[in-house]
Motif scaffolding. Structure first.
Motif, short mmCIF file in Angstrom:
data_model
loop_
_atom_site.label_atom_id
_atom_site.label_comp_id
_atom_site.label_asym_id
_atom_site.label_seq_id
_atom_site.Cartn_x
_atom_site.Cartn_y
_atom_site.Cartn_z
N GLY A 35 -5.96 -12.68 4.18
CA GLY A 35 -5.08 -12.40 3.18
C GLY A 35 -4.32 -11.02 3.26
N TRP A 36 -3.40 -10.95 2.49
CA TRP A 36 -2.52 -9.71 2.48
C TRP A 36 -2.83 -8.93 0.98
N PHE A 37 -2.79 -7.68 1.45
CA PHE A 37 -3.00 -6.74 0.17
C PHE A 37 -1.93 -5.58 0.22
N ARG A 38 -1.70 -5.00 -0.81
CA ARG A 38 -0.73 -3.83 -0.74
C ARG A 38 -1.42 -2.79 -1.70
N GLN A 39 -1.06 -1.38 -1.30
CA GLN A 39 -1.19 -0.45 -2.25
C GLN A 39 -0.27 0.71 -2.25
N GLY A 42 -0.86 6.06 -5.58
CA GLY A 42 -1.32 6.28 -7.10
C GLY A 42 -1.75 5.08 -7.65
N LYS A 43 -1.79 4.07 -7.02
CA LYS A 43 -2.16 2.67 -7.72
C LYS A 43 -3.30 2.23 -6.75
N GLU A 44 -4.21 1.05 -7.46
CA GLU A 44 -5.00 0.52 -6.85
C GLU A 44 -4.52 -0.71 -5.79
N ARG A 45 -5.46 -0.92 -4.79
CA ARG A 45 -4.87 -1.84 -3.74
C ARG A 45 -4.69 -3.25 -4.51
N GLU A 46 -4.21 -3.85 -4.43
CA GLU A 46 -4.06 -5.36 -4.84
C GLU A 46 -3.80 -6.67 -3.90
N GLY A 47 -4.44 -7.67 -4.14
CA GLY A 47 -4.14 -8.82 -3.62
C GLY A 47 -2.72 -9.28 -3.76
N ASN A 92 2.09 0.15 1.15
CA ASN A 92 1.43 -0.05 2.42
C ASN A 92 0.75 -1.36 2.13
N TYR A 93 1.38 -2.34 3.24
CA TYR A 93 0.66 -3.62 3.08
C TYR A 93 -0.41 -3.88 4.35
N PHE A 94 -1.49 -4.44 3.91
CA PHE A 94 -2.78 -4.56 4.77
C PHE A 94 -3.20 -6.15 4.74
N CYS A 95 -3.40 -6.38 6.13
CA CYS A 95 -4.04 -7.89 6.19
C CYS A 95 -5.41 -7.81 6.37
N ALA A 96 -6.00 -8.49 6.08
CA ALA A 96 -7.63 -8.69 5.97
C ALA A 96 -8.19 -10.12 6.15
N ALA A 97 -9.42 -10.02 6.77
CA ALA A 97 -10.06 -11.18 6.89
C ALA A 97 -11.61 -11.32 6.20
N GLN A 114 -4.80 -1.50 9.84
CA GLN A 114 -4.56 -0.18 9.17
C GLN A 114 -3.41 -0.01 8.13
N GLY A 115 -2.67 -1.16 8.11
CA GLY A 115 -1.44 -1.18 7.22
C GLY A 115 -0.02 -0.87 7.70
N THR A 116 0.76 -1.43 7.11
CA THR A 116 2.36 -1.36 7.63
C THR A 116 3.31 -1.03 6.18
N GLN A 117 3.91 0.22 6.28
CA GLN A 117 4.80 0.60 4.99
C GLN A 117 5.81 -0.41 4.93
#
Length: 121
Positions: A35-39, A42-47, A92-97, A114-117
């Motif tokens: 999946g991809w997530f972003r944060q 000041g906001k929570e990480r969201e899918g 900031n966008y994160f991928c995850a497994a 680690q994320g990419t902005q």
């Protein structure tokens, strides 16, 4: 040792496009859910989007119709094509497994990059 390394972020004007990549090492993306997530500050990480082992996909309502998640098994790489970008997509966008066949909640993801902005102005 599992590593997920994102790339492709940057600054773009509203209406523009970016394609994020996530290269996995020590882990086969064919194993199941990714999946991809972003944060945003000041906001929570969201899918944002996810893709299960069978290729089925899910998207957050805010990105549906604009973003597309895909994967290249041969390259062991996950992608997120982002079109019609809006300032609200800045994060900031994160991928995850998840190491599960089907995608479930955020808490089931065990490997994170680690994320990419991404900045949209």
């Amino acid at each position: 040792h599992v590593q997920l390394v994102e790339s492709g972020g940057g600054s773009v004007r509203a209406g523009g496009s970016l394609r994020l990549s996530c290269v996995a090492s020590g882990y086969k993306i064919t194993s199941g859910c990714m999946g991809w997530f972003r944060q945003a500050p000041g906001k929570e990480r969201e899918g944002v989007a996810d893709i299960s082992g069978d290729g089925s996909t899910n998207y957050a309502f805010s990105v549906k119709g604009r973003f597309a998640i895909s994967k290249d098994n041969a390259k062991n790489t996950l992608y997120l094509q982002m079109n019609s970008l809006e300032p609200e997509d800045t994060a900031n966008y994160f991928c995850a497994a998840a190491d599960l066949w089907y995608c479930l909640g955020q808490s089931t993801y065990i490997y994170w990059g680690q994320g990419t902005q991404v900045t949209v102005s």
